[in-house]
Design a protein around this motif. Structure first.
Motif, PDB file in Angstrom:
ATOM      1  N   ALA A   1     -46.414  55.657 -75.868  1.00 15.33           N
ATOM      2  CA  ALA A   1     -47.364  55.872 -76.959  1.00 15.33           C
ATOM      3  C   ALA A   1     -47.855  57.320 -76.982  1.00 15.33           C
ATOM      4  O   ALA A   1     -48.036  57.911 -78.056  1.00 15.33           O
ATOM      5  N   MET A   2     -48.048  57.911 -75.808  1.00  9.74           N
ATOM      6  CA  MET A   2     -48.547  59.285 -75.742  1.00  9.74           C
ATOM      7  C   MET A   2     -47.576  60.286 -76.358  1.00  9.74           C
ATOM      8  O   MET A   2     -47.982  61.324 -76.872  1.00  9.74           O
ATOM      9  N   VAL A   3     -46.275  59.971 -76.297  1.00  3.22           N
ATOM     10  CA  VAL A   3     -45.279  60.894 -76.869  1.00  3.22           C
ATOM     11  C   VAL A   3     -44.810  60.431 -78.242  1.00  3.22           C
ATOM     12  O   VAL A   3     -43.846  60.976 -78.783  1.00  3.22           O
ATOM     13  N   GLY A   4     -45.499  59.445 -78.816  1.00  2.00           N
ATOM     14  CA  GLY A   4     -45.102  58.926 -80.115  1.00  2.00           C
ATOM     15  C   GLY A   4     -43.765  58.219 -80.074  1.00  2.00           C
ATOM     16  O   GLY A   4     -43.006  58.240 -81.049  1.00  2.00           O
ATOM     17  N   GLY A   5     -43.476  57.570 -78.954  1.00  2.00           N
ATOM     18  CA  GLY A   5     -42.168  56.945 -78.765  1.00  2.00           C
ATOM     19  C   GLY A   5     -42.192  55.442 -78.634  1.00  2.00           C
ATOM     20  O   GLY A   5     -41.236  54.860 -78.096  1.00  2.00           O
ATOM     21  N   THR A   6     -43.246  54.789 -79.127  1.00  2.00           N
ATOM     22  CA  THR A   6     -43.331  53.332 -79.005  1.00  2.00           C
ATOM     23  C   THR A   6     -42.127  52.648 -79.642  1.00  2.00           C
ATOM     24  O   THR A   6     -41.615  51.649 -79.122  1.00  2.00           O
ATOM     25  N   ASP A   7     -41.650  53.209 -80.750  1.00  2.00           N
ATOM     26  CA  ASP A   7     -40.513  52.598 -81.448  1.00  2.00           C
ATOM     27  C   ASP A   7     -39.200  52.760 -80.679  1.00  2.00           C
ATOM     28  O   ASP A   7     -38.186  52.150 -81.040  1.00  2.00           O
ATOM     29  N   LEU A   8     -39.212  53.571 -79.614  1.00  2.00           N
ATOM     30  CA  LEU A   8     -37.993  53.785 -78.835  1.00  2.00           C
ATOM     31  C   LEU A   8     -37.856  52.795 -77.679  1.00  2.00           C
ATOM     32  O   LEU A   8     -36.815  52.769 -77.024  1.00  2.00           O
ATOM     33  N   ALA A   9     -38.884  51.993 -77.439  1.00  2.00           N
ATOM     34  CA  ALA A   9     -38.891  51.130 -76.258  1.00  2.00           C
ATOM     35  C   ALA A   9     -37.694  50.184 -76.203  1.00  2.00           C
ATOM     36  O   ALA A   9     -37.079  49.996 -75.148  1.00  2.00           O
ATOM     37  N   ARG A  10     -37.332  49.586 -77.331  1.00  2.00           N
ATOM     38  CA  ARG A  10     -36.272  48.590 -77.339  1.00  2.00           C
ATOM     39  C   ARG A  10     -34.925  49.136 -77.797  1.00  2.00           C
ATOM     40  O   ARG A  10     -33.913  48.447 -77.725  1.00  2.00           O
ATOM     41  N   ARG A  11     -34.909  50.373 -78.261  1.00  2.00           N
ATOM     42  CA  ARG A  11     -33.662  50.941 -78.773  1.00  2.00           C
ATOM     43  C   ARG A  11     -32.774  51.439 -77.650  1.00  2.00           C
ATOM     44  O   ARG A  11     -33.256  51.999 -76.663  1.00  2.00           O
ATOM     45  N   PRO A  12     -31.459  51.273 -77.774  1.00  2.00           N
ATOM     46  CA  PRO A  12     -30.556  51.818 -76.758  1.00  2.00           C
ATOM     47  C   PRO A  12     -30.458  53.330 -76.881  1.00  2.00           C
ATOM     48  O   PRO A  12     -30.623  53.891 -77.968  1.00  2.00           O
TER      49      PRO A  12
END
Length: 264
Positions: free
Chosen positions: A122-133
């Protein structure tokens, strides 16, 4: 208290003198760009701060204590490339496995660790990357993952070694802006090495320019001038400012672009 202090430090690597009786101090919370010609020793400097290299004389201090291997509160992001074998690993598992030192793709062992990874994303604006390969991510998105991993444990000092390599100009701006924001919001001291000054203009508080065993630390105007850079490059240097950018030139060549493969 200074975050980093070099006191009359002499340091060599492979018989090459990297620093000679060098001293400087970096304050807590500063965002400092690290620059220099090929072989100037940007990576070596960071390894010395980490306590991974012996110094020949002088003293390196990190937050008031001598630099040593395993000093708490330091996060280091070395130059890296993602292995093709990791293409199917998700963003969350990529970070979690690196943090825990386990096999790639192993799940977290506790809810607290999972929460820590999610907070870092969340701090790096990457929440949407959690489940992506990883295979579905751009180079900039992968770099954000690596920065998120470095933030776990809430370090006080972040060392970034050429994080902009292989990124296009737009992605470079995103990463630099991200690190600047994190430095301000978290009070992080940041050393950010780059091969070209223009990548960091407007973001850093000061720059640390290395060359020929010397170091110059100061604002862009204090350091990026013909007198200082000619000494550091060991050759006549011209500095040209145009269109909001700064070009470091020698004999008509843009030296930062011509000589940026620095692994020393």
């Amino acid at each position: 208290m200074s975050a980093i202090r070099f006191d009359h430090v002499t340091l060599s690597l492979g018989g090459v003198r990297i620093l000679a009786d060098t001293g400087f101090e970096i304050g807590e919370g500063e965002f400092v760009g690290v620059l220099g010609p090929n072989g100037a020793g940007k990576t070596t400097l960071m390894r010395a701060i980490l306590g991974l290299l012996p110094i020949q004389s002088g003293r390196v201090e990190v937050f008031g204590v001598p630099a040593r291997r395993g000093t708490p509160g330091i996060a280091y992001l070395p130059q890296s490339r993602t292995s093709p074998t990791l293409a199917a690993v998700s963003g969350r598992d990529f970070i979690a496995s690196a943090v825990n030192g386990e096999r790639w793709g192993m799940p977290l062992v506790s809810a607290a660790e999972r929460k820590a990874v999610d907070e870092a994303l969340a701090m790096v604006g990457g929440t949407d990357l959690a489940r992506r390969p990883l295979s579905d991510m751009s180079g900039g998105q992968r770099q954000r993952l690596l920065i998120a991993g470095a933030l776990i444990g809430r370090p006080r000092l972040l060392l970034l070694d050429e994080p902009l390599i292989s990124l296009d100009q737009h992605q470079q701006h995103i990463i630099v802006d991200l690190v600047r924001r994190l430095s301000r919001e978290l009070g992080l001291t940041v050393l950010f090495s780059a091969h070209e000054l223009n990548q960091l203009l407007g973001a850093v508080d000061r720059i640390l320019y290395l060359g020929h065993g010397h170091a110059a630390l100061g604002t862009v105007d204090e350091v990026v001038n013909p007198v200082t850079l000619s000494r550091l490059y060991g050759a006549p240097i011209d500095v040209i400012r145009s269109g909001g950018q700064i070009f470091v030139m020698s004999g008509g060549a843009h030296v930062e672009r011509e000589h940026h493969h620095d692994h020393a």
